[in-house]
Design a protein around this motif. Structure first.
Motif, PDB file in Angstrom:
ATOM      1  N   PHE A  14       0.984  -1.525  -0.134  1.00 18.35           N
ATOM      2  CA  PHE A  14       0.041   0.185  -0.430  1.00 18.35           C
ATOM      3  C   PHE A  14       1.024   1.195   0.131  1.00 18.35           C
ATOM      4  CE2 PHE A  14      -3.459   2.937   1.324  1.00 18.35           C
ATOM      5  CZ  PHE A  14      -4.306   2.653   1.106  1.00 18.35           C
ATOM      6  N   ASP A  18      -1.759   5.050  -3.062  1.00 20.13           N
ATOM      7  CA  ASP A  18      -2.568   4.354  -2.802  1.00 20.13           C
ATOM      8  C   ASP A  18      -3.397   5.117  -1.346  1.00 20.13           C
ATOM      9  OD1 ASP A  18      -2.395   1.949  -4.197  1.00 20.13           O
ATOM     10  OD2 ASP A  18      -0.949   1.606  -3.438  1.00 20.13           O
ATOM     11  N   PHE A  19      -2.436   5.835  -0.620  1.00 16.55           N
ATOM     12  CA  PHE A  19      -2.975   7.073   0.022  1.00 16.55           C
ATOM     13  C   PHE A  19      -4.404   7.900  -0.343  1.00 16.55           C
ATOM     14  CE2 PHE A  19      -3.183  10.510   3.435  1.00 16.55           C
ATOM     15  CZ  PHE A  19      -4.256   9.716   4.387  1.00 16.55           C
ATOM     16  N   VAL A  22      -7.509   7.373  -1.573  1.00 12.67           N
ATOM     17  CA  VAL A  22      -8.781   6.923   0.197  1.00 12.67           C
ATOM     18  C   VAL A  22      -8.560   8.245   0.476  1.00 12.67           C
ATOM     19  CG1 VAL A  22      -8.508   6.208   2.088  1.00 12.67           C
ATOM     20  CG2 VAL A  22      -7.092   4.851   0.451  1.00 12.67           C
ATOM     21  N   ASN A  53      -9.245   1.430  -1.554  1.00 14.46           N
ATOM     22  CA  ASN A  53     -10.140   2.326  -0.364  1.00 14.46           C
ATOM     23  C   ASN A  53     -10.619   0.598  -0.174  1.00 14.46           C
ATOM     24  OD1 ASN A  53     -11.975   4.368   0.767  1.00 14.46           O
ATOM     25  ND2 ASN A  53     -13.001   2.778  -0.098  1.00 14.46           N
ATOM     26  N   ARG A  55      -9.014  -2.172   0.311  1.00 13.68           N
ATOM     27  CA  ARG A  55      -8.166  -2.364   1.122  1.00 13.68           C
ATOM     28  C   ARG A  55      -7.491  -1.368   2.543  1.00 13.68           C
ATOM     29  NH1 ARG A  55      -3.081  -2.674  -2.469  1.00 13.68           N
ATOM     30  NH2 ARG A  55      -1.720  -3.431  -0.830  1.00 13.68           N
ATOM     31  N   TRP A  56      -7.803   0.162   2.235  1.00 15.16           N
ATOM     32  CA  TRP A  56      -7.989   0.901   3.510  1.00 15.16           C
ATOM     33  C   TRP A  56      -8.659  -0.182   4.186  1.00 15.16           C
ATOM     34  CZ3 TRP A  56      -3.742   3.515   5.637  1.00 15.16           C
ATOM     35  CH2 TRP A  56      -4.186   4.528   6.121  1.00 15.16           C
ATOM     36  N   GLN A  57     -10.435   0.081   4.187  1.00 13.05           N
ATOM     37  CA  GLN A  57     -11.161  -0.189   5.007  1.00 13.05           C
ATOM     38  C   GLN A  57     -10.308  -1.853   5.850  1.00 13.05           C
ATOM     39  OE1 GLN A  57     -13.092   2.407   5.924  1.00 13.05           O
ATOM     40  NE2 GLN A  57     -12.959   4.032   4.657  1.00 13.05           N
ATOM     41  N   ARG A  71       0.449   2.393  11.161  1.00 13.47           N
ATOM     42  CA  ARG A  71      -0.271   2.374   9.850  1.00 13.47           C
ATOM     43  C   ARG A  71       0.089   3.864   9.207  1.00 13.47           C
ATOM     44  NH1 ARG A  71      -4.965   1.652  11.377  1.00 13.47           N
ATOM     45  NH2 ARG A  71      -5.904   3.841  10.928  1.00 13.47           N
ATOM     46  N   TYR A  72       0.169   5.469   9.289  1.00 12.92           N
ATOM     47  CA  TYR A  72       0.148   6.461   8.607  1.00 12.92           C
ATOM     48  C   TYR A  72       2.215   6.114   7.701  1.00 12.92           C
ATOM     49  CZ  TYR A  72      -4.274   8.270   9.028  1.00 12.92           C
ATOM     50  OH  TYR A  72      -5.482   8.322   8.738  1.00 12.92           O
ATOM     51  N   VAL A  75       2.931   4.036   5.679  1.00 13.36           N
ATOM     52  CA  VAL A  75       2.597   3.862   4.120  1.00 13.36           C
ATOM     53  C   VAL A  75       2.927   4.881   3.404  1.00 13.36           C
ATOM     54  CG1 VAL A  75       0.055   4.816   2.708  1.00 13.36           C
ATOM     55  CG2 VAL A  75      -0.267   2.497   4.564  1.00 13.36           C
TER      56      VAL A  75
END
Length: 203
Positions: A14, A18-19, A22, A53, A55-57, A71-72, A75
């Motif tokens: 990710f 990708d972010f 999101v 989105n 995958r993030w959820q 997590r941040y 990523v």
């Protein structure tokens, strides 16, 4: 020669791209046009956005999910800056990362100095970047300003409960181009202005 794959592989790491998808996915509820333009500029498909989105959820909701700050970092990497901040009685540190889609903004996470859960996550103006000139209702265009910029420009502003964790609202009065005072409700996603609802002069 086999078919050329068009989507991103779910097993891939990710990434910051990708972010950004999101962020855009949540904004699409209010601003589908600008989001579509941004998606094309990034060179990704609607399926890419949906997959990012999803995958993030899954990461956020997983029982084995790491803490938000970890997590941040996983990523986005190490933050561009870490700045001590005091908000009322809360001592915290503001961690900021660049967001290529919006070069004049940064993604900011507020981390309590005493530890614990992340206190806030949103987009803010980058240090040294020119803030928008917010004088009238007409200046409040989509993606033009952040929550704190609107609150300062049209103080006193009253915070409103958002319809989702990544959404905020502000209610305030502001002059229009003719100088008439108008009642405004401004809606923000990830801290960035998405739309306003303007009514007639207050009684």
């Amino acid at each position: 020669m086999g078919p050329v794959p068009t989507g991103r592989r779910p097993a891939a790491p990710f990434t910051p791209l990708d972010f950004q998808l999101v962020l855009l996915r949540r904004m699409a509820d209010h601003r589908p046009g600008p989001v579509e333009d941004a998606r094309r500029a990034l060179g990704v498909s609607p399926a890419d956005m949906r997959e990012a989105n999803k995958r993030w959820q899954a990461m956020v909701r997983s029982p084995r999910s790491r803490a938000a700050l970890s997590r941040y970092r996983s990523v986005l990497g190490e933050p561009e800056s870490r700045t001590p901040r005091r908000i009322g009685d809360l001592e915290c540190e503001a961690w900021r990362w660049p967001v290529p889609l919006w070069p004049s903004l940064r993604f900011e996470v507020l981390v309590p100095a005493a530890g614990g859960a992340v206190w806030n996550e949103w987009l803010v103006r980058a240090p040294g970047a020119e803030p928008p000139a917010l004088r009238t209702v007409e200046d409040l265009t989509p993606w033009s300003c952040t929550v704190d910029e609107a609150a300062r420009a049209f103080a006193p502003a009253r915070p409103l409960e958002g319809t989702a964790p990544t959404r905020w609202g502000l209610a305030f009065t502001a002059p229009d181009a003719n100088g008439a005072r108008r009642e405004v409700v401004a809606e923000f996603t990830w801290g960035l202005l998405q739309r306003t609802r303007v009514s007639g002069p207050p009684p």
